[in-house]
Design a protein around this motif. Structure first.
Motif, PDB file in Angstrom:
ATOM      1  N   UNK A 163      33.126  35.223  34.893  1.00 37.53           N
ATOM      2  CA  UNK A 163      33.158  35.303  33.462  1.00 37.53           C
ATOM      3  C   UNK A 163      33.610  36.570  32.757  1.00 37.53           C
ATOM      4  N   UNK A 164      33.035  37.523  33.370  1.00 32.89           N
ATOM      5  CA  UNK A 164      33.292  38.964  32.935  1.00 32.89           C
ATOM      6  C   UNK A 164      34.702  39.503  32.850  1.00 32.89           C
ATOM      7  N   UNK A 165      35.401  39.026  34.000  1.00 35.57           N
ATOM      8  CA  UNK A 165      36.785  39.100  34.272  1.00 35.57           C
ATOM      9  C   UNK A 165      37.582  38.762  33.331  1.00 35.57           C
ATOM     10  N   UNK A 166      37.260  37.378  32.948  1.00 34.45           N
ATOM     11  CA  UNK A 166      38.095  36.586  32.247  1.00 34.45           C
ATOM     12  C   UNK A 166      37.854  36.913  30.871  1.00 34.45           C
ATOM     13  N   UNK A 167      36.728  37.584  30.038  1.00 32.18           N
ATOM     14  CA  UNK A 167      36.506  38.247  28.929  1.00 32.18           C
ATOM     15  C   UNK A 167      37.304  39.326  28.874  1.00 32.18           C
ATOM     16  N   UNK A 168      37.410  40.217  29.939  1.00 36.52           N
ATOM     17  CA  UNK A 168      38.197  41.569  30.280  1.00 36.52           C
ATOM     18  C   UNK A 168      39.735  41.106  29.657  1.00 36.52           C
ATOM     19  N   UNK A 169      40.145  40.235  30.440  1.00 41.65           N
ATOM     20  CA  UNK A 169      41.553  39.889  30.202  1.00 41.65           C
ATOM     21  C   UNK A 169      41.922  39.356  28.978  1.00 41.65           C
ATOM     22  N   UNK A 170      41.172  38.596  28.248  1.00 39.35           N
ATOM     23  CA  UNK A 170      41.493  37.924  26.697  1.00 39.35           C
ATOM     24  C   UNK A 170      41.453  39.393  26.000  1.00 39.35           C
ATOM     25  N   UNK A 171      40.302  40.241  26.194  1.00 38.45           N
ATOM     26  CA  UNK A 171      40.294  41.116  25.170  1.00 38.45           C
ATOM     27  C   UNK A 171      41.366  41.984  25.464  1.00 38.45           C
ATOM     28  N   UNK A 172      41.859  42.330  26.652  1.00 36.04           N
ATOM     29  CA  UNK A 172      43.005  43.330  27.016  1.00 36.04           C
ATOM     30  C   UNK A 172      44.036  42.830  26.381  1.00 36.04           C
ATOM     31  N   UNK A 173      44.362  41.718  26.310  1.00 35.01           N
ATOM     32  CA  UNK A 173      45.811  40.979  26.127  1.00 35.01           C
ATOM     33  C   UNK A 173      45.656  41.098  24.367  1.00 35.01           C
ATOM     34  N   UNK A 174      44.728  41.056  23.532  1.00 35.20           N
ATOM     35  CA  UNK A 174      44.554  41.020  22.342  1.00 35.20           C
ATOM     36  C   UNK A 174      45.397  42.228  21.656  1.00 35.20           C
ATOM     37  N   UNK A 175      46.562  41.878  21.008  1.00 32.86           N
ATOM     38  CA  UNK A 175      47.159  43.152  20.355  1.00 32.86           C
ATOM     39  C   UNK A 175      48.477  43.871  21.338  1.00 32.86           C
ATOM     40  N   UNK A 235      48.314  35.794  25.469  1.00 29.22           N
ATOM     41  CA  UNK A 235      46.723  35.867  26.029  1.00 29.22           C
ATOM     42  C   UNK A 235      46.968  35.074  27.527  1.00 29.22           C
ATOM     43  N   UNK A 236      46.443  35.637  28.590  1.00 29.79           N
ATOM     44  CA  UNK A 236      46.816  35.080  29.902  1.00 29.79           C
ATOM     45  C   UNK A 236      45.932  33.647  29.924  1.00 29.79           C
ATOM     46  N   UNK A 237      46.500  32.858  29.265  1.00 27.25           N
ATOM     47  CA  UNK A 237      45.496  31.505  28.822  1.00 27.25           C
ATOM     48  C   UNK A 237      44.991  30.995  30.255  1.00 27.25           C
ATOM     49  N   UNK A 238      45.942  30.694  31.268  1.00 30.50           N
ATOM     50  CA  UNK A 238      45.692  29.922  32.511  1.00 30.50           C
ATOM     51  C   UNK A 238      44.720  30.775  33.277  1.00 30.50           C
ATOM     52  N   UNK A 239      45.052  31.801  33.566  1.00 29.82           N
ATOM     53  CA  UNK A 239      44.148  32.891  34.290  1.00 29.82           C
ATOM     54  C   UNK A 239      42.763  32.874  33.994  1.00 29.82           C
ATOM     55  N   UNK A 240      42.683  33.091  32.511  1.00 28.63           N
ATOM     56  CA  UNK A 240      41.402  33.072  31.878  1.00 28.63           C
ATOM     57  C   UNK A 240      40.546  31.954  31.795  1.00 28.63           C
ATOM     58  N   UNK A 241      41.287  30.855  31.759  1.00 24.79           N
ATOM     59  CA  UNK A 241      40.535  29.574  31.807  1.00 24.79           C
ATOM     60  C   UNK A 241      40.063  29.222  33.209  1.00 24.79           C
TER      61      UNK A 241
END
Length: 778
Positions: free
Chosen positions: A688-700, A704-710
């Motif tokens: 979960x924490x890794x997914x949150x980091x990936x979404x937050x990092x991609x913004x801007x 968004x790495x949708x498939x990987x985060x999902x």
């Protein structure tokens, strides 16, 4: 048709109507017996009626005797009682009344059926001169004095007192019981010896007593001591001078029975002169009168009042003494003991005479139609007695118990109480006032009749028992022990059967030993509730070991309470044993004890046991100690989590990544590396924490790495991590999938609602919050 005046032609609506109809029928029957020409159809009609509606065997022989019997007022009275008894106890009283009315109309359709009474001429006196048939050639002067007062049988036709039964004497029969006489055996009254002493001398003897106090039966028993006396009972209003004429010149031993002596006063009635002549001829006159009437009349100056004042008196109380009741209880008659138990202040004589009539009046269909709540209110009072409440109770208790029977709105409570307490038969209401003003109880015979009726009266509702046992009734005649004893007797068969709910309800109201036995029986019947109740009992009285089997069985059957309680019990037992092992130096026990203490508000103690375990060489405690220190942002957490991660603990790696992310300038690569390592090893929180980091990092910075985060979120969701639903909703919203995002927002709110919820109770007002004093004073 004159004889039918007062007899109803439809249904018997009241006991009063039945009495009137029985009186009219008795006159037709006895007058028919006086005519040889008419006796055949009269006998045939009444025999058929008795056959259809009453015990013919009791009356067939008596009909044959009636034709040969010397008719008198007592004979008419005897048949009136017999007819009334059949009317009230027929399988269909209304049909019996209709047929009897039709029979009377048929028999009185012509004057010949009921010949008019033609008075016989008085017997000639010694001075009588009969000029009929004589021939006279001169003037004849004669004076004829006619003193005709009525027809009274000659004393030779009177019967000895021992030949007269109590019913003929005016004693009212009680309810008919096959094989038993209609009048119960006589019970010696306390005044009997006094009465016999007064009967030893000629003159007037009056028995003072209220209606249905037993005056007639006492008088009947008293005059039987005058074994050689002949008895005559004039009807009410008969001219007593005719009785004197019948005795004139024939002194002897006589008893003249004047039931209700006030009916024999006035014109043609008893006065001092007539009393003196009766006394001189050897007559004992026995009468009855109410105390109020006696004391009112004896101070008057009218002829009848002066004769009352001259009487010898015996007073008969309505309420029986203890000695009289003991003699009643000793009778060899199945009706005696119920009368002993339930006659109360109204007296056993009243109990036998009108108790069954009051019961019939209460239970008849017409009462339910006219006074539905009144009938119910009487049942409430009867059921209270059946439940062991022996005394009178206030209306408040009647209302409280009445609620257990269902609402009856066709009559107000006040109207119902007024009807139920209105005297019937001039004696008593169905409810009787207690010693305390405003309290009421059922007339005792109603209770006895209800108990005698057995299955004919509905069982007492269970709620009535609980109302009496659960509430405090200070100052009332509600003996809880007596109610419990009655409940055990009445509910016993059901408590020994399959009624688990009753067992549990009754168990809650008895002592521990009886409760345990009842709950064992309830648990044996089956069902979760029996196990739950027995487990609760043992947790209170027997200890945890006895409760455990029932907790486990109820929890396995689906009881959430049992599961929660069992978990708590097991946790408490686990802590006890872990503490004992940890204190003995076991590092694994110290570790587990620390884990158990986290979240209970005893985290400082948990740290203590974690360090004990570490000091004893348990490396596995490093994760627990590091994670707890990390929550407190304690720098020491990094040491313990790094140590645990070095041993390959995936969760430690994830926790270390979280801890490092909180540093002022975190090493992002290190944090992500730890998350990736832990996620690959299966740690859901790290995913979960890794997914949150990936979404937050991609913004801007790009798409968004949708498939990987999902995928990471799905891993976290499967691992039971909280708040993942919200992360998924936000990811879907970023991707423009608003409908799906809205659905996941709803799921997030359901799975992990935030803020104070409506289901929570409101805190107490500020003034109700206990305040901690600033200082402590002694």
């Amino acid at each position: 048709m004159e004889l039918l005046r007062g007899a109803r032609g439809a249904n018997v609506a009241t006991t009063h109507d039945a009495e009137q109809l029985a009186g009219a029928a008795a006159k037709v029957l006895t007058r028919g017996a006086g005519s040889a020409a008419e006796w055949g159809p009269v006998r045939h009609g009444f025999e058929g009626w008795f056959w259809r509606h009453g015990p013919l065997g009791d009356y067939s022989g008596r009909l044959d005797t009636l034709y040969r019997e010397q008719l008198s007022a007592s004979v008419v009275r005897q048949w009136r009682f017999a007819l009334f008894d059949v009317l009230m106890n027929a399988s269909s009283p209304d049909t019996a009344a209709d047929e009897l009315t039709a029979l009377l109309k048929e028999l009185t359709a012509t004057p010949a059926a009921v010949p008019p009474e033609t008075p016989s001429p008085p017997p000639p006196s010694q001075d009588h001169l009969d000029f009929r048939g004589g021939t006279f050639n001169g003037t004849v002067a004669a004076v004829q004095h006619n003193y005709h007062y009525g027809t009274v049988p000659a004393p030779a036709a009177w019967r000895l007192v021992g030949q007269v039964g109590p019913v003929e004497f005016g004693v009212r029969p009680t309810r008919h019981v096959p094989g038993l006489p209609d009048v119960p055996p006589y019970v010696r009254r306390d005044c009997d010896d006094d009465l016999r002493t007064r009967l030893e001398h000629n003159g007037l003897v009056l028995i003072l007593g209220e209606p249905y106090a037993g005056k007639s039966y006492t008088a009947w028993h008293g005059v039987r001591s005058l074994t050689k006396h002949l008895l005559y009972a004039p009807d009410s209003g008969d001219d007593l001078r005719a009785v004197l004429s019948a005795l004139d010149g024939k002194p002897g031993d006589y008893v003249i029975w004047l039931d209700e002596v006030t009916d024999h006063l006035g014109s043609g009635g008893l006065d001092l002169k007539l009393l003196g002549r009766f006394t001189a001829l050897g007559a004992v006159l026995v009468g009855t009168i109410s105390p109020n009437e006696y004391y009112r009349r004896r101070s008057g100056t009218a002829p009848g009042e002066r004769v009352v004042a001259a009487a010898r008196t015996v007073e008969l109380a309505r309420e029986w003494s203890d000695a009289e009741l003991e003699r009643l209880a000793g009778l060899d008659d199945p009706r005696a003991y119920p009368a002993y138990m339930w006659s109360g202040r109204e007296g056993a004589a009243s109990y036998f005479a009108i108790g069954h009539l009051l019961f019939d009046e209460w239970r008849r269909v017409g009462t339910q139609v006219q006074h539905p709540r009144g009938q119910l209110l009487v049942r409430v009072a009867v059921d209270l007695a059946r439940c062991g409440v022996r005394g009178a109770v206030p209306p408040e208790l009647l209302r409280a118990v009445e609620e257990q029977y269902g609402a009856e709105e066709r009559e107000s409570f006040e109207e119902a109480l007024a009807w139920a307490t209105t005297p019937l038969f001039g004696v008593s209401g169905l409810l009787v006032q207690g010693d305390t003003t405003g309290t009421w109880r059922a007339y005792g015979a109603l209770v006895a009749e209800a108990l005698r009726a057995g299955g004919n009266l509905e069982p007492v509702p269970d709620g009535v028992w609980w109302t009496l046992l659960d509430r405090s009734w200070p100052g009332l005649a509600v003996d809880r022990d007596a109610v419990l004893d009655a409940a055990r007797t009445v509910l016993g068969p059901r408590l020994k059967g399959e009624d688990m709910a009753l067992m549990i309800a009754f168990a809650a109201r008895v002592g521990p030993e009886e409760r345990r036995d009842l709950l064992h029986r309830a648990a044996a019947v089956g069902g979760i509730q029996g196990d739950v109740e027995l487990a609760t009992f043992f947790l209170t009285f027997g200890g945890v070991p006895l409760a455990m089997p029932y907790l486990e069985r109820a929890a396995e059957a689906g009881s959430s309470w049992a599961a929660t309680t069992l978990g708590g019990v097991l946790r408490d037992r686990a802590e006890t044993w872990l503490r004992r092992a940890a204190e003995a130096g076991d590092p694994a026990a110290a570790h587990r004890l620390g884990d158990m203490l986290v979240g209970t508000g005893r985290e400082d103690e948990a740290i203590h046991w974690y360090r004990k375990a570490a000091a004893a060489g348990r490396r596995e405690v490093a994760l627990s100690l590091g994670a707890l220190l990390s929550r407190w942002r304690d720098p020491e957490a990094r040491v313990w989590l790094s140590y645990a991660a070095a041993w390959g603990d995936a969760r430690a790696a994830g926790e270390l990544g979280v801890h490092l992310s909180w540093e002022p300038e975190p090493d992002e690569a290190k944090v992500v590396s730890l998350y990736e390592r832990a996620a690959r090893a299966g740690d859901a929180n790290a995913a979960h924490n890794l997914g949150l980091w990936m979404v937050r990092k991609s913004q801007g910075e790009g798409p968004v790495p949708f498939e990987e985060a999902m995928a990471l979120y799905r891993q976290a969701l499967d691992g039971g991590v909280t708040d993942v639903e919200l992360s998924i909703a936000q990811l879907l919203e970023l991707e423009g999938k608003l409908a799906e995002a809205q659905d996941w927002y709803r799921r997030a709110a359901d799975a992990n609602p935030t803020g104070l919820l409506a289901a929570l109770p409101l805190p107490p007002p500020e003034g109700d919050v206990p305040q901690v004093p600033d200082t402590v004073t002694e």
